[in-house]
Design a protein around this motif. Sequence first.
Motif, mmCIF file in Angstrom:
data_model
loop_
_atom_site.group_PDB
_atom_site.id
_atom_site.type_symbol
_atom_site.label_atom_id
_atom_site.label_comp_id
_atom_site.label_asym_id
_atom_site.label_seq_id
_atom_site.Cartn_x
_atom_site.Cartn_y
_atom_site.Cartn_z
ATOM 1 N N SER A 181 0.714 -1.265 0.116
ATOM 2 C CA SER A 181 -0.130 0.025 0.107
ATOM 3 C C SER A 181 0.891 1.236 0.050
ATOM 4 N N ASP A 182 0.150 2.494 -0.451
ATOM 5 C CA ASP A 182 0.660 3.713 -0.458
ATOM 6 C C ASP A 182 0.785 4.295 1.235
ATOM 7 N N ASP A 183 0.199 3.368 2.178
ATOM 8 C CA ASP A 183 0.479 3.698 3.573
ATOM 9 C C ASP A 183 2.023 3.049 3.954
ATOM 10 N N PHE A 184 2.722 2.587 3.092
ATOM 11 C CA PHE A 184 4.164 2.243 3.369
ATOM 12 C C PHE A 184 4.098 0.935 4.080
ATOM 13 N N SER A 185 3.264 0.204 4.115
ATOM 14 C CA SER A 185 3.171 -1.212 4.609
ATOM 15 C C SER A 185 2.630 -2.182 3.643
ATOM 16 N N ALA A 186 2.916 -3.382 4.037
ATOM 17 C CA ALA A 186 2.190 -4.740 3.349
ATOM 18 C C ALA A 186 1.417 -5.262 4.491
ATOM 19 N N LYS A 187 0.561 -6.137 4.093
ATOM 20 C CA LYS A 187 -0.383 -6.825 4.934
ATOM 21 C C LYS A 187 -0.181 -8.194 4.552
ATOM 22 N N VAL A 188 -0.369 -9.082 5.536
ATOM 23 C CA VAL A 188 -0.809 -10.750 5.398
ATOM 24 C C VAL A 188 -2.091 -10.754 5.941
#
Length: 164
Positions: free
Chosen positions: A68-75
């Motif tokens: 994401s553009d929120d600087f994170s990745a999620k599982v």
Amino acid sequence: MLRSSSGIRKARKEKDSLTFASASLDGTIKIWNISSPAPNFTLDGHLKGVNCVEYFTGGDEPKLLSGSDDFSAKVWDSQSKSCLQTLEGHSHNVTSVCAHPELPIIITGSEDGTIRIWHATTYRLDNTLNYGLGRVWAVGYKKGSNQVVFGCDNGTIMVNMNST
């Protein structure tokens, strides 16, 4: 590709299924069935637009990665529809996510020019790579090997993950 009112993003198909996921600039991930015009459900957890999605199998359960553009990745657990882990550390938009099919790693690429390698079970950061090629736009792998390729603003590089 799917078009939404919030932008266009790639869709990824779940392995051996008629289900696929789409990423949207409205910050959501929608899970679809190819036979229905409406999404099955929506995953909501990113603070900004979602750039990429990728299915993978962690243990016996199907999971989904998002960047994401929120600087994170999620599982995400695609069965329970819940976020299992947020992978934080990039200093700019996450533009690509990948789970290696043979190695127990998750790879994230970012506009900050770094590639982060995460353990696919513990979700701990194992390594940060920077080849000085600018923003990272794509991550891929060669099946049956430890080779991973990164597409960046100023070139492409293939590396053997045993030597990183």
